[in-house]
Design a protein around this motif. Sequence first.
Motif, PDB file in Angstrom:
ATOM      1  N   ASP A  31       2.192  -7.523  -6.884  1.00  0.00           N
ATOM      2  CA  ASP A  31       1.054  -7.138  -6.051  1.00  0.00           C
ATOM      3  C   ASP A  31       0.893  -7.993  -4.806  1.00  0.00           C
ATOM      4  O   ASP A  31      -0.055  -7.813  -4.048  1.00  0.00           O
ATOM      5  CB  ASP A  31      -0.234  -7.165  -6.872  1.00  0.00           C
ATOM      6  N   THR A  32       1.807  -8.946  -4.601  1.00  0.00           N
ATOM      7  CA  THR A  32       1.735  -9.771  -3.401  1.00  0.00           C
ATOM      8  C   THR A  32       2.577  -9.131  -2.297  1.00  0.00           C
ATOM      9  O   THR A  32       3.095  -8.032  -2.453  1.00  0.00           O
ATOM     10  CB  THR A  32       2.216 -11.208  -3.694  1.00  0.00           C
ATOM     11  N   ALA A  33       2.729  -9.829  -1.213  1.00  0.00           N
ATOM     12  CA  ALA A  33       3.426  -9.308  -0.034  1.00  0.00           C
ATOM     13  C   ALA A  33       4.857  -8.877  -0.337  1.00  0.00           C
ATOM     14  O   ALA A  33       5.518  -9.428  -1.221  1.00  0.00           O
ATOM     15  CB  ALA A  33       3.430 -10.368   1.060  1.00  0.00           C
ATOM     16  N   THR A  34       5.304  -7.884   0.401  1.00  0.00           N
ATOM     17  CA  THR A  34       6.689  -7.424   0.318  1.00  0.00           C
ATOM     18  C   THR A  34       7.328  -7.567   1.690  1.00  0.00           C
ATOM     19  O   THR A  34       6.640  -7.608   2.708  1.00  0.00           O
ATOM     20  CB  THR A  34       6.772  -5.944  -0.123  1.00  0.00           C
ATOM     21  N   THR A  48       0.804  -1.208   0.000  1.00  0.00           N
ATOM     22  CA  THR A  48       0.000   0.000   0.000  1.00  0.00           C
ATOM     23  C   THR A  48       0.840   1.263   0.000  1.00  0.00           C
ATOM     24  O   THR A  48       0.375   2.302  -0.422  1.00  0.00           O
ATOM     25  CB  THR A  48      -0.937   0.020   1.219  1.00  0.00           C
ATOM     26  N   LYS A  61       7.914 -10.986 -10.393  1.00  0.00           N
ATOM     27  CA  LYS A  61       6.904 -11.780 -11.093  1.00  0.00           C
ATOM     28  C   LYS A  61       5.531 -11.620 -10.463  1.00  0.00           C
ATOM     29  O   LYS A  61       4.519 -11.838 -11.115  1.00  0.00           O
ATOM     30  CB  LYS A  61       7.308 -13.250 -11.110  1.00  0.00           C
ATOM     31  N   THR A  62       5.488 -11.255  -9.172  1.00  0.00           N
ATOM     32  CA  THR A  62       4.220 -11.082  -8.456  1.00  0.00           C
ATOM     33  C   THR A  62       4.268  -9.784  -7.650  1.00  0.00           C
ATOM     34  O   THR A  62       4.242  -9.800  -6.427  1.00  0.00           O
ATOM     35  CB  THR A  62       3.953 -12.282  -7.535  1.00  0.00           C
ATOM     36  N   ARG A  79      10.533  -7.105  -3.136  1.00  0.00           N
ATOM     37  CA  ARG A  79       9.428  -7.866  -3.717  1.00  0.00           C
ATOM     38  C   ARG A  79       9.929  -8.744  -4.850  1.00  0.00           C
ATOM     39  O   ARG A  79      11.016  -8.544  -5.387  1.00  0.00           O
ATOM     40  CB  ARG A  79       8.327  -6.942  -4.224  1.00  0.00           C
ATOM     41  N   ASP A  80       9.092  -9.698  -5.227  1.00  0.00           N
ATOM     42  CA  ASP A  80       9.346 -10.567  -6.372  1.00  0.00           C
ATOM     43  C   ASP A  80       8.730  -9.886  -7.585  1.00  0.00           C
ATOM     44  O   ASP A  80       7.526  -9.603  -7.602  1.00  0.00           O
ATOM     45  CB  ASP A  80       8.697 -11.926  -6.126  1.00  0.00           C
TER      46      ASP A  80
END
Length: 62
Positions: free
Chosen positions: A41-44, A2, A38-39, A35-36
Amino acid sequence: MTETPRTPWRTSSYSDAGGNCVQVAELADGTIAIRDSKTPDTATLHFPRTQLTTWLHTLKRA
């Protein structure tokens, strides 16, 4: 995630050309986010700069 990064997301120089990329950015509160790519929008993961350095040194020794 966020929070809006204070700096743009950067791809690690250790990432390979096959898309296995780790990206980092500095957040407004001074912490470093990881973050990854490739994803995105997932957790950081968030670390204060000194704890990130300690964590990376620990990973290198493993």
